[in-house]
Design a protein around this motif. Sequence first.
Motif, PDB file in Angstrom:
ATOM      1  N   GLY A 113       0.463  -1.124   0.127  1.00  0.00           N
ATOM      2  CA  GLY A 113      -0.121   0.086   0.119  1.00  0.00           C
ATOM      3  C   GLY A 113       1.029   1.480  -0.110  1.00  0.00           C
ATOM      4  O   GLY A 113       0.555   2.497   0.135  1.00  0.00           O
ATOM      5  N   TYR A 114       2.456   0.861  -0.090  1.00  0.00           N
ATOM      6  CA  TYR A 114       2.835   2.648   0.073  1.00  0.00           C
ATOM      7  C   TYR A 114       3.815   2.655  -0.794  1.00  0.00           C
ATOM      8  O   TYR A 114       4.733   1.360  -1.812  1.00  0.00           O
ATOM      9  N   TYR A 115       3.951   3.861  -1.257  1.00  0.00           N
ATOM     10  CA  TYR A 115       4.687   3.611  -2.559  1.00  0.00           C
ATOM     11  C   TYR A 115       6.524   4.537  -2.297  1.00  0.00           C
ATOM     12  O   TYR A 115       7.438   4.668  -2.705  1.00  0.00           O
ATOM     13  N   TYR A 116       6.443   5.435  -0.969  1.00  0.00           N
ATOM     14  CA  TYR A 116       7.295   6.344  -0.504  1.00  0.00           C
ATOM     15  C   TYR A 116       7.814   5.601   0.650  1.00  0.00           C
ATOM     16  O   TYR A 116       7.775   5.242   1.692  1.00  0.00           O
ATOM     17  N   TRP A 117       8.843   5.073   0.858  1.00  0.00           N
ATOM     18  CA  TRP A 117       9.539   4.651   1.881  1.00  0.00           C
ATOM     19  C   TRP A 117      11.181   5.357   2.306  1.00  0.00           C
ATOM     20  O   TRP A 117      11.697   5.644   1.410  1.00  0.00           O
ATOM     21  N   GLY A 118      11.050   5.393   3.420  1.00  0.00           N
ATOM     22  CA  GLY A 118      12.187   6.120   3.994  1.00  0.00           C
ATOM     23  C   GLY A 118      13.938   4.605   4.673  1.00  0.00           C
ATOM     24  O   GLY A 118      13.432   3.958   4.005  1.00  0.00           O
ATOM     25  N   GLN A 119      14.817   5.086   4.687  1.00  0.00           N
ATOM     26  CA  GLN A 119      15.857   4.190   5.170  1.00  0.00           C
ATOM     27  C   GLN A 119      16.157   3.482   5.918  1.00  0.00           C
ATOM     28  O   GLN A 119      16.486   2.579   6.041  1.00  0.00           O
ATOM     29  N   GLY A 120      15.176   3.801   6.970  1.00  0.00           N
ATOM     30  CA  GLY A 120      15.189   3.041   8.298  1.00  0.00           C
ATOM     31  C   GLY A 120      15.918   3.538   9.149  1.00  0.00           C
ATOM     32  O   GLY A 120      17.119   4.478   8.920  1.00  0.00           O
ATOM     33  N   THR A 121      15.496   3.359  10.568  1.00  0.00           N
ATOM     34  CA  THR A 121      16.370   3.435  11.717  1.00  0.00           C
ATOM     35  C   THR A 121      16.207   2.939  12.571  1.00  0.00           C
ATOM     36  O   THR A 121      15.602   1.584  13.333  1.00  0.00           O
ATOM     37  N   GLN A 122      17.712   2.043  13.043  1.00  0.00           N
ATOM     38  CA  GLN A 122      18.374   1.524  13.892  1.00  0.00           C
ATOM     39  C   GLN A 122      17.190   1.234  15.141  1.00  0.00           C
ATOM     40  O   GLN A 122      18.453   2.713  15.495  1.00  0.00           O
ATOM     41  N   VAL A 123      17.052   0.174  16.119  1.00  0.00           N
ATOM     42  CA  VAL A 123      16.829   0.795  17.530  1.00  0.00           C
ATOM     43  C   VAL A 123      16.474  -0.912  17.784  1.00  0.00           C
ATOM     44  O   VAL A 123      16.316  -2.320  17.588  1.00  0.00           O
ATOM     45  N   THR A 124      17.695  -0.977  19.237  1.00  0.00           N
ATOM     46  CA  THR A 124      18.016  -1.857  19.517  1.00  0.00           C
ATOM     47  C   THR A 124      17.844  -1.937  21.120  1.00  0.00           C
ATOM     48  O   THR A 124      17.694  -0.491  21.708  1.00  0.00           O
ATOM     49  N   VAL A 125      17.096  -2.759  21.762  1.00  0.00           N
ATOM     50  CA  VAL A 125      16.977  -2.831  23.189  1.00  0.00           C
ATOM     51  C   VAL A 125      17.386  -3.826  23.577  1.00  0.00           C
ATOM     52  O   VAL A 125      17.492  -5.669  23.245  1.00  0.00           O
ATOM     53  N   SER A 126      18.099  -3.231  24.504  1.00  0.00           N
ATOM     54  CA  SER A 126      19.042  -4.251  25.480  1.00  0.00           C
ATOM     55  C   SER A 126      18.221  -5.229  26.668  1.00  0.00           C
ATOM     56  O   SER A 126      17.433  -4.231  27.374  1.00  0.00           O
ATOM     57  N   SER A 127      18.178  -6.434  26.682  1.00  0.00           N
ATOM     58  CA  SER A 127      17.713  -6.860  28.046  1.00  0.00           C
ATOM     59  C   SER A 127      18.227  -6.783  29.133  1.00  0.00           C
ATOM     60  O   SER A 127      19.916  -6.807  29.595  1.00  0.00           O
TER      61      SER A 127
END
Length: 127
Positions: A113-127
């Motif tokens: 459903g999407y034509y435009y996308w970003g490059q992404g951003t990393q999310v890291t959750v440490s336990s």
Amino acid sequence: QVQLVESGGGLVQAGGSLRVSCAASGGTIRSRGAAWFRQAPGKEREFVATINGDAWILGSTSYADSVKGRFTISRDNAKNTVYLQMNSLKSEDTAVYYCALSESPYASSSERGYYYWGQGTQVTVSS
């Protein structure tokens, strides 16, 4: 041509909060559906949250079951930016988060459903 730039990712401890942003240029987000997807290592990209354009059911939102009650998607039309507020983060939320923008007011939970996308951003959750 619309361009999307995500920001705000980073490293956070489990139980913490983070807000990622998606700034659009070259076009307005007001009338378009928007979404956040994520891709964890070794997994396919999955839907996280959607928000409809202002002209579709008053900009209503939807969430994947895995993030419901913890994540909130919102938009600031004046800043042409979509946000994802993430609370009570878990290690399984670790992924690259992508924002996407539709050509229509309707925000689908499907990538198609999407034509435009970003490059992404990393999310890291440490336990």
